[in-house]
Design an enzyme around this catalytic site. Structure first.
Site, PDB file in Angstrom:
ATOM      1  N   THR A 160       1.117  -0.763  -0.050  1.00 58.39           N
ATOM      2  CA  THR A 160      -0.111   0.202  -0.159  1.00 58.39           C
ATOM      3  C   THR A 160       0.999   0.824   0.131  1.00 58.39           C
ATOM      4  O   THR A 160       1.185   1.838  -1.144  1.00 58.39           O
ATOM      5  CB  THR A 160      -0.985  -0.061   1.127  1.00 58.39           C
ATOM      6  OG1 THR A 160      -0.140  -1.124   3.029  1.00 58.39           O
ATOM      7  CG2 THR A 160      -2.341  -1.565   1.365  1.00 58.39           C
ATOM      8  N   LYS A 186       3.650  -6.834   4.600  1.00 59.92           N
ATOM      9  CA  LYS A 186       3.392  -5.551   4.139  1.00 59.92           C
ATOM     10  C   LYS A 186       3.575  -4.881   5.271  1.00 59.92           C
ATOM     11  O   LYS A 186       2.634  -4.771   6.706  1.00 59.92           O
ATOM     12  CB  LYS A 186       2.773  -5.397   3.153  1.00 59.92           C
ATOM     13  CG  LYS A 186       1.914  -5.749   3.985  1.00 59.92           C
ATOM     14  CD  LYS A 186       0.269  -4.508   4.164  1.00 59.92           C
ATOM     15  CE  LYS A 186       0.632  -3.411   3.640  1.00 59.92           C
ATOM     16  NZ  LYS A 186      -0.458  -2.424   3.803  1.00 59.92           N
ATOM     17  N   THR A 197       0.341  -2.130  10.947  1.00 57.91           N
ATOM     18  CA  THR A 197      -0.895  -2.624   9.754  1.00 57.91           C
ATOM     19  C   THR A 197      -0.314  -3.377   9.120  1.00 57.91           C
ATOM     20  O   THR A 197       0.446  -2.261   7.888  1.00 57.91           O
ATOM     21  CB  THR A 197      -0.768  -1.467   8.576  1.00 57.91           C
ATOM     22  OG1 THR A 197      -0.949   0.054   9.934  1.00 57.91           O
ATOM     23  CG2 THR A 197      -2.229  -1.139   7.758  1.00 57.91           C
ATOM     24  N   ASN A 408       0.859  11.398   5.168  1.00 56.09           N
ATOM     25  CA  ASN A 408       0.321  11.349   5.614  1.00 56.09           C
ATOM     26  C   ASN A 408      -0.916  12.166   5.494  1.00 56.09           C
ATOM     27  O   ASN A 408      -1.682  12.170   5.538  1.00 56.09           O
ATOM     28  CB  ASN A 408       0.233  10.761   7.301  1.00 56.09           C
ATOM     29  CG  ASN A 408       1.223   9.479   7.456  1.00 56.09           C
ATOM     30  OD1 ASN A 408      -0.325   8.806   6.695  1.00 56.09           O
ATOM     31  ND2 ASN A 408       1.872   9.588   7.795  1.00 56.09           N
TER      32      ASN A 408
END
Lengths: 413, 413
Positions: A160, A186, A197, A408
């Protein structure tokens, strides 16, 4: 709203992305389901050829992904026939639509590969709260594909905000039997101890029962995937699984993880766990430095963990390391804010081998020039000796840079 | 190593820095003790004229400043004759040198102003772990000075990374007696609920006993100074005090905080607490937006607090707000990572009046254009209705910007 990875590869990435060897007993298929605006593979299916087992660890989040609810129910048998993973959508906070999506997707896989719906493991990563793109995924699965020979394809398909694919293959052995372990992972942001995550998938062709797998994953998770942090934000989808295809039969079955024949295998499996966990931190969003926090001689394991995590998650420490600033005052702050009782006069703080504080005050003999040179390295160790007991804790984290904000704060519709 | 404030005044600062009125019964003296490289006032002494009382709240850090150890011991009598505050050095992790520094400093003040050593309250803020500059401070105190008429001077003298001085004066009353409250505060980084890296000093000329002061400070701290966060990093020096000079005598003494005559005074005192706490967040390091997190209808106060703080401290949410990104998926993450049981299908998330998630999924009717316009404002409310009970919690925080990194990554020797 899809986060942009801003493309540039992490400066902490390995020099070369190596080939990953397939594990006997599994075939990998990768697809482009158009879950991103650009042409890239975003979907992988691992298909198991014979009776294979799976052990897993999930996020503890109280608002976890629909996929984890499915896996918890569907995989009670602990046998696995297929694993499907997609990037681009986390299938979290998607309501009934998300649940139905899983049902339709597994139905398609079951009919496409002629396997049981109830032995399909599902993992998703990506944006939270957007309807799951069921039709795109189903359309992709229906394509004719040949298996992939380089499993780095799978690592690439689940990226991602990751800037490089993460994986490792090790050839090892159990007794006289040659064994292979291949793992992919990942993760880059929303990373915090207690599963990040992150998705981690580790495969071996060894003949190992589900209960052995479960013991192995429990043994190796605490010091690997549960000892890393990027931003202190724990995700809704974190999953690590360990599977055995049982392709390499043993003369005599293994009944305990203390079986001596497992010695080399366990060491190598631990390497895989540690390597993958470290790669996630090395690819931490905006990371320019790897930080290893070592807390030693604590009065309890819990106390050591509280302190190591407090340091690893402190924005002030992470920005100081980014700026090569030996600001150990902030380490004092991070220890203090745990409210853990410590012996002020006995505690020692070092950056690498450079002792900066002891006896309740700054070390006056510190060689500032050498310390500054040390702080310009890629990997910084922050060592806290509490002189308070015998327990310890280690956490890997990364620094906090301008790029973390870039990545972000980028608004995307 | 002194943090640079990079000078630019916070965009969230008030338009005008108002005068602050002195409180009868106290004189303020400000000094330049050369604790910074540049010429600025960095030291203030408040001198009380008659019997005055003090109530305080300190950091819970287990590695707190030497000053707090002093205050705990010296102020058992709860009477105060002087308060000295310096910026530039926190007197934390300074060993015996730091303790001796306090002894010498209070001795000097006692002889200079002819008061008791044991009624002197000490506060320091600045760098941790550097020897306390005792001689510089003593040299300053010995200067002849006239009292300051505008107490903003004091607010200015205690600034560290603060970009503007914070203070408020309110004229109020108790019964028929005219009363004044003046409060000052500092704080910008290392801010987290449970006292921030902040100092807050609130003065009133009302005739109030120490036990009344104690009740008042306990009443107003939880929703003000304990409900703010900048970076989740709690400091070693946090202190808030409330003092009464007893200059304005009452015909009949006040024996309870429920005394009806206190009604207006309590409202105004609460305003002072809330105003000062909010200013600290408005001056949060690098802040471009004020964020108010409101958690309502939680099953317990503790549950509400855990969730509001998890949201307020999440780097991913703070960077999203900085980027005007209505990324409520990250709010879901922050709720989930508290492990608090919530009702997925009942919870509602709004940015301001814009409901973005309900019934377990995204609100399909959201007007993206209006929402985006809302997110460009200076103050953003994140509202979480848990529909799970009746308790609530509010936390004020700010966003996470490039300037936060600039300010905290700057290497200074």
């Amino acid at each position: 709203m899809v986060k942009k990875s801003l493309n540039k590869i992490s400066p902490l990435a390995p020099q070369i992305i190596k080939r990953l060897s397939p594990v006997e007993g599994v075939s990998l298929y990768t697809y482009c389901a158009n879950l991103y605006n650009k042409q890239r593979n975003d979907l992988s299916i691992f298909l198991f050829h014979r009776k294979s087992f799976i052990a897993e660890v999930f996020t503890k989040s109280s608002l976890r992904s629909a996929t984890l609810d499915w896996n918890s129910k569907a995989l009670k048998g602990k046998e696995v026939q297929a694993i499907i993973v997609n990037a681009g959508n986390a299938n979290t906070f998607t309501g009934r639509q998300g649940e139905r999506a899983i049902e339709e997707v597994v139905k398609t896989i079951a009919s496409q590969f002629k396997i049981s719906k109830k032995k399909i493991f599902v993992a998703s990563t990506g944006v939270i709260g957007e309807p799951f793109p069921t039709q795109k995924v189903i359309r992709a699965i229906k394509e004719k594909k040949s298996p992939s020979k380089n499993w780095i394809d799978a690592a690439r398909s689940i990226m991602t905000t990751d800037t490089y694919p993460k994986g490792i293959s090790i050839n090892t052995s159990i007794g006289n039997q040659k064994i292979r372990i291949t793992g992919i992972a990942k993760g880059s942001g929303m990373i915090e101890p207690n599963m990040a995550t992150m998705l981690g998938f580790i495969f071996t062709d060894a003949e190992l029962s589900q209960s052995i797998l479960k013991s192995l994953i429990s043994k190796f998770i605490p010091n690997s995937f549960n000892s890393i942090s990027v931003d202190g934000d724990e995700s809704t989808n974190d999953t690590v699984i360990l599977t055995s295809t049982n392709a390499k039969k043993m003369n005599k079955k293994i009944h305990s993880i203390n079986d001596k024949r497992l010695k080399k295998f366990k060491l190598d499996l631990e390497k895989v766990f540690l390597y993958l966990a470290e790669q996630i931190v090395r690819d931490g969003e905006g990371a320019t430095k790897l930080i290893e926090v070592n807390v030693t001689n604590a009065r309890s394991r819990l106390s050591a963990e509280k302190i190591s995590r407090s340091i690893a998650n402190s924005p002030l420490i992470k920005t100081a390391i980014y700026g090569r600033d030996p600001n150990w005052g902030r380490v004092i702050m991070a220890i203090g804010k745990t409210y853990e009782k410590v012996k002020k006069d006995k505690l020692k703080i070092s950056f690498g081998n450079y002792l900066v504080a002891k006896n309740g005050l700054a070390n006056p003999k510190i060689d500032e020039r050498k310390l500054k040179r040390y702080l310009s390295k890629d990997k910084i160790n922050i060592n806290i000796d509490l002189s308070n007991g015998k327990e310890k804790s280690k956490v890997l984290t990364c620094d906090f840079s301008h790029r973390y904000i870039d990545i972000n704060a980028s608004y995307k519709t």
